[in-house]
Scaffold this motif. Structure first.
Motif, PDB file in Angstrom:
ATOM      1  N   GLU A  46      70.462  33.215 -28.001  1.00 63.03           N
ATOM      2  CA  GLU A  46      70.628  33.726 -29.291  1.00 63.03           C
ATOM      3  C   GLU A  46      69.626  34.767 -30.326  1.00 63.03           C
ATOM      4  OE1 GLU A  46      69.937  30.585 -31.829  1.00 63.03           O
ATOM      5  OE2 GLU A  46      70.945  31.422 -34.107  1.00 63.03           O
ATOM      6  N   THR A  49      65.669  38.254 -33.963  1.00 63.38           N
ATOM      7  CA  THR A  49      65.493  39.814 -34.960  1.00 63.38           C
ATOM      8  C   THR A  49      65.184  40.882 -33.940  1.00 63.38           C
ATOM      9  OG1 THR A  49      63.131  40.428 -36.127  1.00 63.38           O
ATOM     10  CG2 THR A  49      63.074  39.465 -34.725  1.00 63.38           C
ATOM     11  N   GLN A  60      65.818  43.871 -38.746  1.00 64.66           N
ATOM     12  CA  GLN A  60      67.409  42.713 -38.625  1.00 64.66           C
ATOM     13  C   GLN A  60      66.913  41.327 -38.112  1.00 64.66           C
ATOM     14  OE1 GLN A  60      70.516  45.100 -36.846  1.00 64.66           O
ATOM     15  NE2 GLN A  60      71.051  45.931 -38.361  1.00 64.66           N
ATOM     16  N   SER A  62      68.857  36.948 -37.757  1.00 61.17           N
ATOM     17  CA  SER A  62      69.612  36.648 -38.268  1.00 61.17           C
ATOM     18  C   SER A  62      70.382  35.532 -39.432  1.00 61.17           C
ATOM     19  CB  SER A  62      69.638  35.774 -36.850  1.00 61.17           C
ATOM     20  OG  SER A  62      68.792  34.381 -36.862  1.00 61.17           O
ATOM     21  N   ASP A  63      70.901  35.748 -39.287  1.00 67.90           N
ATOM     22  CA  ASP A  63      70.569  34.428 -40.980  1.00 67.90           C
ATOM     23  C   ASP A  63      70.092  33.098 -40.401  1.00 67.90           C
ATOM     24  OD1 ASP A  63      75.007  35.614 -42.046  1.00 67.90           O
ATOM     25  OD2 ASP A  63      73.133  36.308 -42.252  1.00 67.90           O
ATOM     26  N   ALA A  64      70.234  32.948 -39.205  1.00 63.37           N
ATOM     27  CA  ALA A  64      69.206  31.442 -39.876  1.00 63.37           C
ATOM     28  C   ALA A  64      67.858  32.019 -39.425  1.00 63.37           C
ATOM     29  CB  ALA A  64      69.393  31.179 -38.147  1.00 63.37           C
ATOM     30  N   LYS A  66      66.374  34.243 -41.186  1.00 61.49           N
ATOM     31  CA  LYS A  66      66.429  35.189 -42.920  1.00 61.49           C
ATOM     32  C   LYS A  66      65.641  35.026 -43.654  1.00 61.49           C
ATOM     33  CE  LYS A  66      69.680  38.659 -43.226  1.00 61.49           C
ATOM     34  NZ  LYS A  66      70.520  39.237 -42.942  1.00 61.49           N
TER      35      LYS A  66
END
Length: 119
Positions: A46, A49, A60, A62-64, A66
């Motif tokens: 998964e 960043t 950047q 991941s939403d998980a 951030k």
């Protein structure tokens, strides 16, 4: 052979923090996009960043993760992944990757470091 080496994993309680390190040759960190992935047994790796070379303020996430994880450069050959407010679902093996080196498909992966977050 290029060596990418992660360290700093361990066990922590939920809500705690850990700092992972990624060590790689200076020329790798300079000319590759540096990132982190994680993997739980039985699941696909998964994205966590990724940063353009040297632009860790433009990372950047991941939403998980951030808002909880940050990346920084400690030295010319060492990067940090700071993980705060850890959750049990952050438990995984974390891999550092030097990707798209010299703007090619060349990439180098580390062996990973285990992070275990308990409730």
């Amino acid at each position: 052979q290029v060596q990418v080496v992660e360290s700093g994993g361990g066990s922590v309680q939920a809500g705690g923090s850990l700092q992972l390190s990624c060590s790689a040759p200076e020329y790798i960190i300079r000319y590759c996009e540096m990132g982190w992935y994680r993997q739980v047994p039985g699941k696909e790796r998964e994205f966590v960043t990724s940063s353009p070379s040297g632009q860790y303020t433009s990372a950047q996430f991941s939403d998980a993760v951030k808002g909880r994880f940050t990346v920084s450069q400690y030295a010319t050959n060492i990067l940090y992944l700071q993980m705060n407010s850890l959750k049990t679902e952050d438990t995984a093996r974390y891999y550092c990757v030097a990707d798209r080196c010299w703007r090619t498909a060349t990439n180098y992966w580390g062996q990973g470091t285990q992070v275990t977050v308990s409730s």
